[in-house]
Scaffold this active site. Structure first.
Site, PDB file in Angstrom:
ATOM      1  N   SER A 193     -12.157   8.937   4.861  1.00 60.10           N
ATOM      2  CA  SER A 193     -11.406   9.994   5.283  1.00 60.10           C
ATOM      3  C   SER A 193     -12.268  10.939   6.017  1.00 60.10           C
ATOM      4  CB  SER A 193     -11.210  10.802   4.016  1.00 60.10           C
ATOM      5  OG  SER A 193     -12.560  11.025   3.454  1.00 60.10           O
ATOM      6  N   HIS A 251      -1.131 -11.894   0.112  1.00 56.82           N
ATOM      7  CA  HIS A 251      -1.991 -10.880  -0.096  1.00 56.82           C
ATOM      8  C   HIS A 251      -2.915 -11.332  -1.535  1.00 56.82           C
ATOM      9  CE1 HIS A 251      -2.614  -6.046  -0.474  1.00 56.82           C
ATOM     10  NE2 HIS A 251      -3.528  -6.719  -0.917  1.00 56.82           N
ATOM     11  N   ARG A 275     -17.576   8.740   9.755  1.00 54.50           N
ATOM     12  CA  ARG A 275     -17.724   7.576   9.176  1.00 54.50           C
ATOM     13  C   ARG A 275     -16.844   6.471  10.074  1.00 54.50           C
ATOM     14  NH1 ARG A 275     -18.226   8.952   2.702  1.00 54.50           N
ATOM     15  NH2 ARG A 275     -20.491   9.261   2.912  1.00 54.50           N
ATOM     16  N   TYR A 308       0.889  -1.121  -0.103  1.00 54.05           N
ATOM     17  CA  TYR A 308       0.050   0.035  -0.019  1.00 54.05           C
ATOM     18  C   TYR A 308       0.751   1.212   0.226  1.00 54.05           C
ATOM     19  CZ  TYR A 308      -4.071  -2.773   1.032  1.00 54.05           C
ATOM     20  OH  TYR A 308      -5.046  -3.812   1.210  1.00 54.05           O
TER      21      TYR A 308
END
Ligand SMILES: NC(=O)C1=CN([C@@H]2O[C@H](COP(=O)(O)OP(=O)(O)OC[C@H]3O[C@@H](n4cnc5c(N)ncnc54)[C@H](OP(=O)(O)O)[C@@H]3O)[C@@H](O)[C@H]2O)C=CC1
Length: 313
Positions: free
Chosen positions: A261, A122, A265, A64
């Site tokens: 973001s 992964h 949430r 990532y």
């Protein structure tokens, strides 16, 4: 309001918090080789999650490009290690490290950790340019070594099909504890039969992109029974559409992994256990979801061929 947390039991006796509220991929992902800028926004978001009560489950991965942000957030957080659950993943598709042993040791050092709570392969897809002759069997044996050394408290896989898991089971001394797959109401089997198979074989499923139907909401959504039903449930329980979908994933016995973001949430995701959909409501969402065409966002090159079978319960 007091926090209700839930946990799934893994097949090795460990417990795992039933939702990961802060994934560090997708919207935070940095493409290898591209110009990377350090994301203060991600640091703040992880620190915010770590400031919440209870055990916080973070989903990370070697590929990532967000270890630096996670390392900084962990360093600056006062939450005890025992209240943080960290998942990391070894990438079979990138050139970062040669094998899981090197991968996890590098990850631990970068993150300033002694162990991760869960380490995953992964994907079952190996890029020979970066991985040479590395095989699934060798990678799984390395995962077992890391488990025995205590560097990974649980081990598992991600994006694995039934065939991939069976390949591992032929040589495994330790059965995978987890399979992290793409799962949402519009993609109820990433690969044929994977949900039933893992549930029958006591391999805990995790769902990434559980909010696919909201991320990719069609323009005519207000004409579709699925979306109208979510709205109906949201108003019945006084919850958001996202909370309804995350609670549905949990009630399918699957652990949702989300991210955002927006701080509200993140809180909303942590609070999906303050209500519970009834069995009828879960079944109705399953059925209405299955009426929609398959929505696959990730690993499309490999798995689009299964789209016609992806919407089977
Ligand atoms: N193993 C694998 O191969 C993969 C693993 N993952 C892991 O899973 C994590 C989560 O995946 P992700 O797909 O982001 O999860 P979700 O499906 O939960 O989607 C989260 C995104 O949905 C947006 N969103 C939330 N609520 C709404 C709404 N009501 N309407 C519209 N958009 C909304 C958020 O935007 P906002 O920021 O505006 O709130 C956020 O960007 C990743 O970060 C990664 O850790 C992901 C992909 C592949």
């Amino acid at each position: 309001m007091s926090l209700t947390q839930k946990f799934f039991d893994l097949n090795n006796g460990n417990q795992i918090p039933s939702i990961s509220i802060i994934g560090t991929g997708t919207r935070w992902f940095k493409r290898p080789g591209s110009e990377h800028t350090f994301s203060d926004e991600l640091v703040e978001q992880i620190k915010y999650a770590l400031s919440l009560p209870g055990i916080i489950h973070i989903d990370a991965a070697e590929c990532y490009g967000t270890y630096p942000e996670l390392a900084k957030a962990l360093k600056e957080s006062s939450k005890p290690r025992s209240e943080i659950f960290i998942t990391d993943k070894y990438s079979t598709q990138t050139k970062f490290t040669n094998d899981p042993i090197e991968g996890l040791n590098t990850g631990l050092k970068t993150l300033g950790l002694d162990y991760v709570d869960l380490y995953l392969i992964h994907s079952p897809f190996f890029d020979p340019e970066f991985k040479g002759s590395l095989t699934l069997e060798k990678v799984w044996k390395d995962m077992e070594t890391l488990y025995k050394e205590g560097k990974a408290k649980s081990i598992g896989v991600s994006n694995f099909s039934v065939k991939n898991i069976e390949e591992i089971l032929k040589i495994a001394g330790i059965k995978p504890q987890v399979n992290q797959i793409e799962f949402n109401a519009f993609l109820q089997n990433q690969t044929p039969g994977i949900v039933n198979y893992c549930q029958k074989n006591n391999i805990q499923l995790e769902a990434y992109s559980p909010l696919g139907p909201l991320q990719k909401r069609p323009e005519n959504s207000n004409e579709l029974p699925f979306y109208n039903y979510i709205d109906e449930l949201a108003s019945k329980y006084g919850k958001t559409d996202s909370q309804i979908l995350l609670n549905w994933v949990y009630n399918r016995g699957i652990l949702p992994i989300t991210t955002s973001s927006k701080t509200q949430r993140i809180i909303d995701a942590q609070n999906i256990f303050s209500f519970n959909l009834t069995k009828d409501e879960v079944d109705t969402l399953t059925k209405l979801g299955l009426e929609q065409p398959a929505l696959r966002i990730y690993w499309t090159n490999f798995y689009d061929k299964y789209n016609s079978e992806a919407q089977a319960s």
